[in-house]
Design an enzyme around this catalytic site. Sequence first.
Site, PDB file in Angstrom:
ATOM      1  N   GLU A 128       1.355  -0.687  -5.200  1.00  0.00           N
ATOM      2  CA  GLU A 128       0.392   0.371  -5.511  1.00  0.00           C
ATOM      3  C   GLU A 128       1.211   1.567  -5.986  1.00  0.00           C
ATOM      4  O   GLU A 128       1.570   2.459  -5.219  1.00  0.00           O
ATOM      5  CB  GLU A 128      -0.439   0.762  -4.291  1.00  0.00           C
ATOM      6  CG  GLU A 128      -1.613   1.638  -4.698  1.00  0.00           C
ATOM      7  CD  GLU A 128      -2.145   2.565  -3.617  1.00  0.00           C
ATOM      8  OE1 GLU A 128      -3.168   3.219  -3.868  1.00  0.00           O
ATOM      9  OE2 GLU A 128      -1.553   2.650  -2.527  1.00  0.00           O
ATOM     10  N   ASP A 177       0.832  -1.202   0.000  1.00  0.00           N
ATOM     11  CA  ASP A 177       0.000   0.000   0.000  1.00  0.00           C
ATOM     12  C   ASP A 177       0.873   1.261   0.000  1.00  0.00           C
ATOM     13  O   ASP A 177       1.847   1.338   0.762  1.00  0.00           O
ATOM     14  CB  ASP A 177      -0.874  -0.020   1.263  1.00  0.00           C
ATOM     15  CG  ASP A 177      -1.868   1.115   1.297  1.00  0.00           C
ATOM     16  OD1 ASP A 177      -2.727   1.163   0.411  1.00  0.00           O
ATOM     17  OD2 ASP A 177      -1.783   1.968   2.221  1.00  0.00           O
TER      18      ASP A 177
HETATM   19  C1  NOJ Z   1      -4.327   3.156  -0.784  1.00  0.00           C
HETATM   20  C2  NOJ Z   1      -5.511   2.288  -0.521  1.00  0.00           C
HETATM   21  O1  NOJ Z   1      -5.815   1.569  -1.686  1.00  0.00           O
HETATM   22  C3  NOJ Z   1      -6.624   3.211  -0.083  1.00  0.00           C
HETATM   23  O2  NOJ Z   1      -7.855   2.544  -0.033  1.00  0.00           O
HETATM   24  C4  NOJ Z   1      -6.242   3.792   1.239  1.00  0.00           C
HETATM   25  O3  NOJ Z   1      -7.211   4.741   1.636  1.00  0.00           O
HETATM   26  C5  NOJ Z   1      -4.876   4.500   1.169  1.00  0.00           C
HETATM   27  N1  NOJ Z   1      -3.907   3.748   0.447  1.00  0.00           N
HETATM   28  C6  NOJ Z   1      -4.319   4.728   2.548  1.00  0.00           C
HETATM   29  O4  NOJ Z   1      -3.917   3.521   3.110  1.00  0.00           O
END
Ligand code: NOJ
Length: 566
Positions: free
Chosen positions: A288, A228
């Site tokens: 991500e 993440d």
């Molecule tokens: C990316 C995640 O996919 C999202 O859902 C989240 O709010 C943020 N990172 C913070 O962790």
Amino acid sequence: MFHKFAALFLLVSGLSLPLHSQTRPVDSEGHQWWQHAVFYEIYPRSFMDSNGDGIGDLVGIDSKMDYLKSLGVDAIWLTPCYPSPQVDFGYDVADYENIDPMYGTLADFDRLEKDAKQRGIRIIMDFVMNHTSSEHPWFLDSQSSRTAAKRDWYMWHDGKGPGLPPNNWISEFGGSAWTFDAKTGQFYYHYFYLQQPDLNWHNPAVKDAMFDVTRWWYKRGVTGFRLDAVDTLFEDPQMRDNPVLPGLNKYGDPKEENVYNTKLPEVHVVLRDLRKVADENNAVLIGETWTKDVSELKQYYGDHSDELQMPMDFMFTKVDKLSPPEFRRQIAAVDSAGGWPVFVLSNHDIVRSYVRYGDKQHDQAIAKLMASLYLTLRGTPIMYYGEEIGMENNDPTRKEDVKDPIGRVGWPQEKGRDGERTPMQWDDSPNAGFTRGVPWLPVPPSYKTVNVAAELKDPSSILNTYKTLLALRHQNRALLDGDYVALNENDANVLSYLRRYKNEAVLVVLNMSAQPQDVSFDLSPQGFPAKSAHTLLTTTATGSKESSVSHLSLEPFAVYIGAVSK
Ligand code: NOJ
């Protein structure tokens, strides 16, 4: 004699490397398991509720394992189901080594892992690296005093002056990224919500503790992580103000260029080290990775392919119209980046692809077209639950119904992400068969026809198109291993390409326009002089088993996929 052969095999296949080495190929091209796999993202709150509390759970997911198998997925990525106050629906983790009771227990997880494994399905967990919950014991200690053992695990700083934060950094979710804590008289930093304090990755103790989390899950049978928010792990030690851009963002804050609090080079050191731990466990790291161009994306693979195996190409999701030239450009760029491409159409933060590409007239055809695109490209696709049945966004229409906090802060410009997170639509019974209670988010009325049970019965449904595509991906060598060759590159309406592997090739033809199109190919320069293709999938009603490649007629938004040989 047998022993000699065995020794030779070990030498040739590199199995003299550590047992859990990442270098075990699944084909003669040296591809790893994840390069042949189809990944499927599950948002546990919304997949299947087994106990009637309106929130999905692990037992619910487990009960759908046969569905996932028959769909043809090889790995499921579970978004966070760890104990959490749920401010950001699990992305605020209070304990990395447990399951939130609302989702079940570790025993439920172990059963899920075992049942998945039995069916050849791997489990990928979500690793929230940048921040914890403000209720995580690490933060509670850190917050307790300036001299606390874990004070330096987070980012504490004095303000610039009375009542002023240390600098101008803005939270991704609105407002200053600094919150004042009266008890110790300092500010702490949070790139996301104030309940998500950023960990201090400059502190080696943080790195050790977090790396141990991954080891703990590997031991439990997990085969990788989706990382993440990797961009935001490090911040400028000098804490310089970000340059301010003209205008305000959707939360009313000044726009900024995040040069001092995102994408710092230190991120790559952490990713290289994390990769070593992954390699010891034959695991995969998915990123991500929000990148502005392919050169940025390339950095996440690592200069020596020693960082992320699977940085997601989100630029693909930004091609927000059915434009063959734009898709061609994006695919070619990623395809030539040197790493293995990773394609997604949407996820729990992105409006569903059904709505983004649909024109309200040909939505079904367009959903099949988009599936045919990203499931036949060279690379690994990551599906989002419900995409395979054509689930739409179900956005809140009133601010008071919004669950995702950013939707309340940013209303009405930003409605939050509830719309793309609604319950999976299993059948036409109340609440789409997701729960016998009250679902945490409402199911749209379309569930009566848009559901798994109904679509399984219809051979031409979106679901059956996905099943066909996934089966093809697993069986066809050209789709598994072939290179990508763009065709008819000047065609503004039809996106066509060849996946070419040795003596076989697959021709993919996608009519991205609302008009019928006639197309013609000469595949001899690509080494395939044959004049006809054996149809593998067509969405044109009159499609036949063999088709002429020099004259193909396509209905609006139709797909043609055919095998050609030498
Ligand atoms: C990316 C995640 O996919 C999202 O859902 C989240 O709010 C943020 N990172 C913070 O962790």
